[in-house]
Design a protein around this motif. Structure first.
Motif, PDB file in Angstrom:
ATOM      1  N   ASN A  37       9.627 -15.089  -6.958  1.00 53.34           N
ATOM      2  CA  ASN A  37       7.772 -14.110  -7.747  1.00 53.34           C
ATOM      3  C   ASN A  37       7.170 -15.207  -7.635  1.00 53.34           C
ATOM      4  OD1 ASN A  37       7.188 -12.328  -9.092  1.00 53.34           O
ATOM      5  ND2 ASN A  37       7.333 -13.781 -11.311  1.00 53.34           N
ATOM      6  N   GLU A 252      16.417  -3.531 -13.399  1.00 56.59           N
ATOM      7  CA  GLU A 252      15.152  -3.536 -12.680  1.00 56.59           C
ATOM      8  C   GLU A 252      14.391  -4.657 -13.272  1.00 56.59           C
ATOM      9  OE1 GLU A 252      14.259  -2.532  -9.813  1.00 56.59           O
ATOM     10  OE2 GLU A 252      16.212  -1.849  -9.406  1.00 56.59           O
ATOM     11  N   ASN A 255      11.796  -5.685 -12.392  1.00 57.96           N
ATOM     12  CA  ASN A 255      10.493  -4.923 -11.416  1.00 57.96           C
ATOM     13  C   ASN A 255      10.081  -4.102 -12.188  1.00 57.96           C
ATOM     14  OD1 ASN A 255       9.466  -4.186  -9.390  1.00 57.96           O
ATOM     15  ND2 ASN A 255      10.829  -3.666  -7.879  1.00 57.96           N
ATOM     16  N   ASP A 256      10.340  -3.068 -12.247  1.00 57.65           N
ATOM     17  CA  ASP A 256      10.007  -1.616 -12.798  1.00 57.65           C
ATOM     18  C   ASP A 256      10.051  -2.010 -14.041  1.00 57.65           C
ATOM     19  OD1 ASP A 256       9.493  -0.907 -10.458  1.00 57.65           O
ATOM     20  OD2 ASP A 256      10.848   1.136 -10.518  1.00 57.65           O
ATOM     21  N   PRO A 328       4.768   0.507 -10.144  1.00 62.77           N
ATOM     22  CA  PRO A 328       5.080  -1.567 -10.750  1.00 62.77           C
ATOM     23  C   PRO A 328       3.702  -1.580 -11.567  1.00 62.77           C
ATOM     24  CG  PRO A 328       4.014  -1.203  -8.227  1.00 62.77           C
ATOM     25  CD  PRO A 328       4.425   0.327  -8.483  1.00 62.77           C
ATOM     26  N   SER A 333       4.878  -7.626 -12.124  1.00 56.90           N
ATOM     27  CA  SER A 333       6.614  -6.851 -11.353  1.00 56.90           C
ATOM     28  C   SER A 333       6.721  -7.885 -10.732  1.00 56.90           C
ATOM     29  CB  SER A 333       6.833  -5.705 -11.332  1.00 56.90           C
ATOM     30  OG  SER A 333       7.122  -4.373 -12.006  1.00 56.90           O
ATOM     31  N   GLY A 335       7.615  -8.066  -6.953  1.00 58.34           N
ATOM     32  CA  GLY A 335       7.735  -7.092  -5.260  1.00 58.34           C
ATOM     33  C   GLY A 335       6.912  -8.245  -4.239  1.00 58.34           C
TER      34      GLY A 335
END
Length: 370
Positions: A37, A252, A255-256, A328, A333, A335
């Motif tokens: 990240n 998740e 992320n989400d 996202p 988030s 990614g």
């Protein structure tokens, strides 16, 4: 450099680092994501700084090639793409560890394409061409299958056209196209969207209070994320539990559902900081658009909607007001694709801000930045 936009971006990056670190400390976390990240945030920030130094008019001239590239990648995604189950969402880039998600490029490409289309054209100009092109992009995304992102592309395009003042008689074509796309995924083809049906079933039953009517598969699947996120948010308190406190298991969570991780560690105040940063982007983006004309104004407005609308859908899904989707939380988030596209969008907004306030006197420009 626009200090308001930079402050909002750095604040979201800091909250992202907090949320992903909290996710890594989560009980039964399968893998660690903090280093990856941080790498994504550094690349996103570097991209923002590079793009912010360019004149924003380059984005108008590069919009059509970029949109065509996104279409070609969406087609390639159906051929060589991979993902969980039968999904085809990622393209493996050779000689790298990076996987390309063509749908993330398509979101931004649609904004650039619409801004370029209205270059030197009135808002009542016939828009059948853009409708067909955007519908093709959305259809290719839905076929991957990724219904959430395909609908987001249509929603973003329609919302942008409404705001810039395209007449309603033109916008009826948007609704007709969306209806045709809905029909194209009906019948047997809809079997590929079992996950979407489960999400909607779990959400609608949960909000109606009939959880006992759900099947065990749904309770352990999509509904589990909603209930766990609510448990985390309620128990976080005003100031949070800290990064070291073991958070209840949440799929998740990096992320989400990273917003729930942020609130668990930093409390409801940290959640308000996310909203503050997004409000700064929204307010500043609208101010930039109001100080520009023509395609550059459309571009500033589209970039602002691209970032804020994704964030609104993500937050609404986490708190349970809409079914779980795939949007996202921009710049938060974890990614690589979404981080890089958000960095590109923020770089363009920085360049547009410089263009918008370049004609002002020094005192006026300082007042605008404040």
């Amino acid at each position: 450099m626009d200090s308001i936009l930079l402050l909002a971006q750095l604040l979201l990056f800091a909250l992202s680092a907090l949320g992903v670190a909290t996710s890594d400390w989560m009980r039964a976390a399968p893998e660690q994501h903090s280093l990856e990240n941080l790498r994504n945030m550094a690349l996103s920030l570097l991209l923002m700084l590079l793009v912010s130094r360019l004149r924003p008019t380059w984005a108008i001239w590069a919009a059509r090639p970029f949109f065509l590239l996104s279409l070609l990648l969406l087609v390639a995604n159906l051929v060589v793409g991979f993902g969980p189950g039968s999904e085809r969402r990622f393209i493996d880039l050779p000689f790298t560890s990076f996987n390309l998600q063509a749908s993330e490029l398509a979101k931004l490409a649609v904004v650039l394409y619409l801004a370029a289309f209205f270059h030197n054209k009135p808002t009542d100009y016939p828009i059948i061409g853009p409708i067909l092109a955007i519908s093709l992009a959305a259809g290719l995304i839905i076929a991957s299958p990724d219904l959430d992102t395909g609908l987001f592309v249509l929603l973003l395009s329609g919302f942008l056209l409404v705001v810039i003042g395209v007449p309603w008689r033109r916008l009826l074509a948007i609704g007709a196209t969306a209806w045709i796309l809905a029909l194209s995924v009906s019948g047997l083809y809809l079997d590929r969207f079992e996950k979407v049906r489960d999400r909607f079933e779990g959400w609608s039953t949960y909000v109606s209070g009939r959880v006992s009517d759900l099947s065990p598969e749904v309770i352990r699947g999509p509904l589990y994320q909603i209930t766990q996120a609510h448990k985390i948010i309620v128990n976080a308190g005003l100031f949070g539990q800290g990064v070291g406190a073991r958070m209840p298991n949440l799929p998740e969570s990096h992320n989400d559902f990273v917003l729930a991780s942020i609130i668990w560690s930093g409390g409801w105040l940290a959640g308000l900081m996310v909203l503050l940063a997004l409000w700064l982007i929204l307010a500043r983006g609208l101010q930039i658009a109001a100080n520009l004309e023509g395609s550059l104004s459309v571009l500033a407005l589209g970039l602002t909607l691209y970032l804020v609308l994704q964030a609104a859908l993500n937050i609404a899904a986490v708190i349970g007001t809409i079914p779980i989707g795939g949007s996202p939380l921009p710049m938060v988030s974890m990614g690589g694709n979404s981080m890089l596209m958000a960095g590109l969008a923020m770089g363009l907004l920085q360049a547009l801000s410089r263009e918008a306030f370049a004609h002002k006197q020094p005192g006026q420009a300082a007042e605008a930045r404040g």
